[in-house]
Design a protein around this motif. Structure first.
Motif, PDB file in Angstrom:
ATOM      1  N   SER A  40       0.838  -1.197   0.000  1.00 56.75           N
ATOM      2  CA  SER A  40       0.000   0.000   0.000  1.00 56.75           C
ATOM      3  C   SER A  40       0.875   1.249   0.000  1.00 56.75           C
ATOM      4  O   SER A  40       2.054   1.205   0.338  1.00 56.75           O
ATOM      5  N   LEU A  41       0.257   2.350  -0.413  1.00 55.74           N
ATOM      6  CA  LEU A  41       0.930   3.647  -0.367  1.00 55.74           C
ATOM      7  C   LEU A  41      -0.100   4.735  -0.213  1.00 55.74           C
ATOM      8  O   LEU A  41      -1.273   4.550  -0.512  1.00 55.74           O
ATOM      9  N   ASN A  42       0.339   5.869   0.292  1.00 60.25           N
ATOM     10  CA  ASN A  42      -0.532   7.040   0.403  1.00 60.25           C
ATOM     11  C   ASN A  42      -0.363   7.902  -0.830  1.00 60.25           C
ATOM     12  O   ASN A  42       0.760   8.147  -1.275  1.00 60.25           O
ATOM     13  N   LEU A  43      -1.480   8.356  -1.360  1.00 59.82           N
ATOM     14  CA  LEU A  43      -1.492   9.358  -2.426  1.00 59.82           C
ATOM     15  C   LEU A  43      -2.000  10.636  -1.788  1.00 59.82           C
ATOM     16  O   LEU A  43      -3.115  10.669  -1.246  1.00 59.82           O
ATOM     17  N   THR A  44      -1.190  11.673  -1.836  1.00 64.22           N
ATOM     18  CA  THR A  44      -1.565  12.964  -1.274  1.00 64.22           C
ATOM     19  C   THR A  44      -1.797  13.952  -2.399  1.00 64.22           C
ATOM     20  O   THR A  44      -0.914  14.167  -3.230  1.00 64.22           O
ATOM     21  N   TYR A  45      -3.002  14.518  -2.438  1.00 61.01           N
ATOM     22  CA  TYR A  45      -3.320  15.599  -3.364  1.00 61.01           C
ATOM     23  C   TYR A  45      -2.995  16.899  -2.630  1.00 61.01           C
ATOM     24  O   TYR A  45      -3.448  17.112  -1.507  1.00 61.01           O
ATOM     25  N   VAL A  46      -2.225  17.757  -3.282  1.00 60.05           N
ATOM     26  CA  VAL A  46      -1.795  19.000  -2.651  1.00 60.05           C
ATOM     27  C   VAL A  46      -2.881  20.063  -2.747  1.00 60.05           C
ATOM     28  O   VAL A  46      -3.128  20.787  -1.783  1.00 60.05           O
ATOM     29  N   GLU A  47      -3.511  20.185  -3.913  1.00 62.18           N
ATOM     30  CA  GLU A  47      -4.551  21.204  -4.132  1.00 62.18           C
ATOM     31  C   GLU A  47      -5.760  20.566  -4.802  1.00 62.18           C
ATOM     32  O   GLU A  47      -5.625  20.123  -5.947  1.00 62.18           O
ATOM     33  N   PRO A  48      -6.894  20.488  -4.182  1.00 64.92           N
ATOM     34  CA  PRO A  48      -7.132  20.729  -2.759  1.00 64.92           C
ATOM     35  C   PRO A  48      -6.550  19.573  -1.949  1.00 64.92           C
ATOM     36  O   PRO A  48      -6.513  18.431  -2.412  1.00 64.92           O
ATOM     37  N   HIS A  49      -6.136  19.870  -0.721  1.00 67.17           N
ATOM     38  CA  HIS A  49      -5.432  18.878   0.080  1.00 67.17           C
ATOM     39  C   HIS A  49      -6.355  17.739   0.510  1.00 67.17           C
ATOM     40  O   HIS A  49      -7.423  17.955   1.052  1.00 67.17           O
ATOM     41  N   SER A  50      -5.924  16.512   0.205  1.00 65.92           N
ATOM     42  CA  SER A  50      -6.596  15.307   0.699  1.00 65.92           C
ATOM     43  C   SER A  50      -5.628  14.153   0.529  1.00 65.92           C
ATOM     44  O   SER A  50      -4.596  14.275  -0.149  1.00 65.92           O
ATOM     45  N   GLN A  51      -5.954  13.042   1.147  1.00 64.36           N
ATOM     46  CA  GLN A  51      -5.071  11.886   1.101  1.00 64.36           C
ATOM     47  C   GLN A  51      -5.922  10.637   0.952  1.00 64.36           C
ATOM     48  O   GLN A  51      -7.028  10.555   1.497  1.00 64.36           O
ATOM     49  N   PHE A  69       1.694  13.767  -4.594  1.00 64.51           N
ATOM     50  CA  PHE A  69       2.888  12.946  -4.361  1.00 64.51           C
ATOM     51  C   PHE A  69       2.464  11.642  -3.702  1.00 64.51           C
ATOM     52  O   PHE A  69       1.349  11.517  -3.192  1.00 64.51           O
ATOM     53  N   VAL A  70       3.365  10.638  -3.757  1.00 64.25           N
ATOM     54  CA  VAL A  70       3.078   9.344  -3.150  1.00 64.25           C
ATOM     55  C   VAL A  70       4.082   9.049  -2.041  1.00 64.25           C
ATOM     56  O   VAL A  70       5.221   9.506  -2.083  1.00 64.25           O
ATOM     57  N   THR A  71       3.619   8.270  -1.061  1.00 63.00           N
ATOM     58  CA  THR A  71       4.455   7.842   0.055  1.00 63.00           C
ATOM     59  C   THR A  71       4.254   6.347   0.252  1.00 63.00           C
ATOM     60  O   THR A  71       3.136   5.918   0.597  1.00 63.00           O
ATOM     61  N   PRO A  72       5.287   5.526   0.006  1.00 62.69           N
ATOM     62  CA  PRO A  72       5.131   4.091   0.222  1.00 62.69           C
ATOM     63  C   PRO A  72       4.985   3.775   1.707  1.00 62.69           C
ATOM     64  O   PRO A  72       5.572   4.456   2.557  1.00 62.69           O
ATOM     65  N   LEU A  73       4.189   2.765   2.004  1.00 60.82           N
ATOM     66  CA  LEU A  73       3.982   2.319   3.385  1.00 60.82           C
ATOM     67  C   LEU A  73       4.537   0.902   3.493  1.00 60.82           C
ATOM     68  O   LEU A  73       3.815  -0.072   3.320  1.00 60.82           O
ATOM     69  N   GLY A  74       5.833   0.796   3.732  1.00 63.49           N
ATOM     70  CA  GLY A  74       6.482  -0.516   3.773  1.00 63.49           C
ATOM     71  C   GLY A  74       6.725  -1.039   2.371  1.00 63.49           C
ATOM     72  O   GLY A  74       6.902  -0.272   1.419  1.00 63.49           O
ATOM     73  N   ASN A  75       6.734  -2.353   2.242  1.00 63.82           N
ATOM     74  CA  ASN A  75       6.974  -2.980   0.938  1.00 63.82           C
ATOM     75  C   ASN A  75       5.795  -2.720   0.015  1.00 63.82           C
ATOM     76  O   ASN A  75       4.638  -2.921   0.397  1.00 63.82           O
TER      77      ASN A  75
END
Length: 89
Positions: A40-51, A69-75
């Motif tokens: 899994s990974l987080n997808l963060t929308y900057v404008e408008p802000h949400s995740q 931007f994306v943020t990996p959560l572990g493997n």
């Protein structure tokens, strides 16, 4: 459903490029679909802000010129497909 005009290679938590982990945008007229193949990974929308938490069951859609931007959560294994029109998922 239309085929993507381009797809990235499959990335894992170690090979996701820095540019995808930092604030960036798709080009004008280009939609991105982020698919998680494993983990899994987080997808963060900057404008408008949400995740949103992306998994194999939940894909992320990025509108043209939308900062994100994306943020990996572990493997994780993920790939991005690009379309010239809104994808039908």
């Amino acid at each position: 459903m239309p085929e993507p005009f381009r797809s990235t290679p499959v990335f894992d938590q170690n090979t996701i490029p820095a540019r995808l982990r930092g604030n960036h945008r798709t080009k004008v007229g280009v939609w991105g679909v982020i698919r998680v193949l494993e983990g899994s990974l987080n997808l963060t929308y900057v404008e408008p802000h949400s995740q949103i938490l992306l998994t194999q069951e939940v894909v992320g859609v990025v509108k043209p010129d939308q900062p994100h931007f994306v943020t990996p959560l572990g493997n994780v294994r993920m790939q991005v497909d690009f379309y010239h029109e809104p994808p039908k998922l």
